[in-house]
Design an enzyme around this catalytic site. Structure first.
Site, mmCIF file in Angstrom:
data_model
loop_
_atom_site.group_PDB
_atom_site.id
_atom_site.type_symbol
_atom_site.label_atom_id
_atom_site.label_comp_id
_atom_site.label_asym_id
_atom_site.label_seq_id
_atom_site.Cartn_x
_atom_site.Cartn_y
_atom_site.Cartn_z
ATOM 1 N N SER A 90 -30.552 -39.980 15.568
ATOM 2 C CA SER A 90 -29.169 -39.774 16.011
ATOM 3 C C SER A 90 -29.040 -39.753 17.522
ATOM 4 C CB SER A 90 -28.634 -38.456 15.447
ATOM 5 O OG SER A 90 -29.269 -37.356 16.061
ATOM 6 N N THR A 207 -25.663 -36.532 16.120
ATOM 7 C CA THR A 207 -25.545 -36.184 17.529
ATOM 8 C C THR A 207 -26.201 -34.825 17.674
ATOM 9 O OG1 THR A 207 -23.439 -37.343 17.785
ATOM 10 C CG2 THR A 207 -23.773 -35.482 19.244
ATOM 11 N N THR A 225 -26.122 -38.291 22.216
ATOM 12 C CA THR A 225 -26.073 -39.074 20.978
ATOM 13 C C THR A 225 -26.386 -40.549 21.199
ATOM 14 O OG1 THR A 225 -24.629 -39.569 19.079
ATOM 15 C CG2 THR A 225 -23.612 -39.686 21.235
ATOM 16 N N ARG A 235 -18.999 -49.599 22.856
ATOM 17 C CA ARG A 235 -18.200 -48.519 22.252
ATOM 18 C C ARG A 235 -18.674 -47.161 22.799
ATOM 19 N NH1 ARG A 235 -19.520 -43.694 19.088
ATOM 20 N NH2 ARG A 235 -17.694 -43.162 17.883
ATOM 21 N N VAL A 236 -17.729 -46.335 23.199
ATOM 22 C CA VAL A 236 -18.050 -44.990 23.670
ATOM 23 C C VAL A 236 -17.431 -43.991 22.700
ATOM 24 C CG1 VAL A 236 -17.690 -43.324 25.530
ATOM 25 C CG2 VAL A 236 -18.206 -45.714 26.074
ATOM 26 N N GLY A 237 -18.211 -43.011 22.282
ATOM 27 C CA GLY A 237 -17.708 -42.005 21.353
ATOM 28 C C GLY A 237 -17.179 -40.781 22.083
ATOM 29 N N ASP A 238 -17.119 -39.682 21.344
ATOM 30 C CA ASP A 238 -16.574 -38.440 21.908
ATOM 31 C C ASP A 238 -17.594 -37.659 22.749
ATOM 32 O OD1 ASP A 238 -18.041 -38.097 19.514
ATOM 33 O OD2 ASP A 238 -17.188 -36.105 19.211
ATOM 34 N N THR A 258 -19.928 -32.843 16.465
ATOM 35 C CA THR A 258 -20.616 -34.028 15.953
ATOM 36 C C THR A 258 -19.715 -34.640 14.875
ATOM 37 O OG1 THR A 258 -21.767 -32.759 14.248
ATOM 38 C CG2 THR A 258 -22.908 -33.025 16.354
ATOM 39 N N GLY A 259 -19.938 -35.907 14.582
ATOM 40 C CA GLY A 259 -19.119 -36.572 13.572
ATOM 41 C C GLY A 259 -18.338 -37.709 14.184
HETATM 42 N N1 ASP Z 1 -19.897 -38.109 17.525
HETATM 43 C C1 ASP Z 1 -20.768 -39.251 17.571
HETATM 44 C C2 ASP Z 1 -19.983 -40.422 18.073
HETATM 45 O O1 ASP Z 1 -18.895 -40.662 17.582
HETATM 46 C C3 ASP Z 1 -21.420 -39.630 16.269
HETATM 47 C C4 ASP Z 1 -21.896 -38.531 15.359
HETATM 48 O O2 ASP Z 1 -21.932 -37.369 15.748
HETATM 49 O O3 ASP Z 1 -22.219 -38.824 14.185
HETATM 50 O O4 ASP Z 1 -20.476 -41.128 18.913
#
Ligand code: ASP
Length: 355
Positions: A90, A207, A225, A235-238, A258-259
């Site tokens: 992760s 993450t 992460t 792509r950029v996540g949170d 996370t998520g």
């Molecule tokens: N939060 C992470 C993202 O969207 C992914 C994860 O935690 O599963 O980049």
């Protein structure tokens, strides 16, 4: 919602010093008889983190806090262990790559004491993005560096470039690639030919988030992460977005997540958690508020199942200035990691939806 009573701080402080001296937090040491004691109403050190931080990340972070290091350094020390672990797909080394088979990492740090944040996004070939984010916080006037610029900055600070795609992560990516379409020329191995334990990474990403408070009430956190598996390059996540995957306010608390990052960015999840703690909410209730907000804000049909519930999950974790910890998820009973006066342990994560 009812939560545990505050523990006896005298007991904790003696146990915490025992840990600092190399012992476990199994039980308090006898107190010397020094006459009437003054009970100092100080917060006790605490670390809260995602489940994959247990046990090594939370232990390293707590040890560093007890050794008197700044909390922001302590939490980064903790997550570095997970970033370096090739078995955890992760994050960091061995992270699941983007759709082109390239590992791209996101991370942020936030320091309550200075009120500063630092982050990197879509950085390639550097296995410890949380440490790079800490350098952004300390040695630049910026909050977020991305892609090529983040890599150059890391190299300027002595971070070594390396291939982050491990053989196992490559097998997982090749399997995904080979099953993507029946009209291209890629074929996949059989599922049972994948390395042991690889199967779960086809559907699960993840993450590491780790937040902490020291006995002086100083708060900090970090989130790191490899982002959503097989994402579109760039792509950029949170995780590197302050207010989404991480937020810290030294007057209230620290929170991370996370998520599904997209949902968390749209709802400013970690900020919601910290603002709820500022109003006095217990960290668990604060996390619940953020999880419920995501449920309320999720309206697009492709994100809802037949019962009208989100098809994805988001977990929140939080610690407040007094050292109380909590967590809450949208769905899926899971655990999170806590290290406080009761020791290093996994705690069940409540969720908006039970099934
Ligand atoms: N939060 C992470 C993202 O969207 C992914 C994860 O935690 O599963 O980049």
């Amino acid at each position: 919602m009812m939560h545990n009573q505050e523990p006896d701080r005298r007991e904790f402080l003696s146990a915490a010093s025992a840990l600092a001296a190399g012992a476990s937090l199994a039980g308090p040491e006898p107190r010397p008889n020094r006459g009437p004691e003054i009970l100092i109403r100080r917060p006790h050190p605490a670390v809260v983190a995602s489940h994959n931080a247990f046990p090594h990340c939370t232990e390293a972070a707590m040890k560093a806090i007890l050794a008197g290091k700044p909390v922001v350094d302590a939490v980064v020390e903790g997550v570095t262990l997970v970033e370096n672990d090739p078995e955890d797909h992760s994050v960091g080394l061995g992270g699941i790559p983007n759709e082109e088979g390239v590992v791209e990492l996101d991370a942020s740090v936030m320091d309550g004491a200075s009120g500063l944040s630092g982050a990197v996004a879509s950085i390639r070939n550097i296995k410890n993005p949380a440490s790079v984010a800490l350098r952004v916080l300390r040695y630049t006037d910026h909050c977020l560096l991305v892609g090529e610029g983040a890599l150059r900055f890391a190299k300027a600070h002595g971070f070594k470039e390396e291939e982050l795609l491990t053989d196992d992560a490559r097998e997982i990516w090749l399997y995904w690639k080979g099953n993507l379409s029946s009209s291209d020329k890629w074929f996949a191995k059989d599922l049972d030919q994948l390395p042991a334990g690889a199967k779960k990474w086809l559907t699960t990403t993840g993450t590491v988030n780790c937040c902490g408070v020291d006995r002086n009430g100083q708060l900090a956190g970090t989130t790191t992460t490899s982002g959503l598996a097989f994402k579109i390059p760039g792509r950029v996540g949170d995780s590197p977005i302050v207010g989404a995957g991480l937020y810290v306010d030294n007057d209230a608390g620290a929170a991370g997540s996370t998520g599904r990052g997209e949902a968390n960015i749209i709802s400013c999840g970690s900020l919601i958690v910290v603002e709820a703690m500022r109003r006095g909410a217990h960290p668990t209730d604060a996390c619940k508020e953020a999880a419920e907000r995501i449920v309320r804000l999720t309206k697009a049909k492709h994100l809802l199942d037949a019962r009208g519930r989100p098809t994805f999950n988001v977990n929140f974790y939080a610690v407040d200035k007094q050292g109380r910890t909590g967590g809450f998820a949208i769905k899926r009973k899971d655990t999170y990691a806590v290290f406080d006066e009761k020791g290093n342990r996994q705690v069940p994560l409540d969720s908006v939806f039970a099934d």
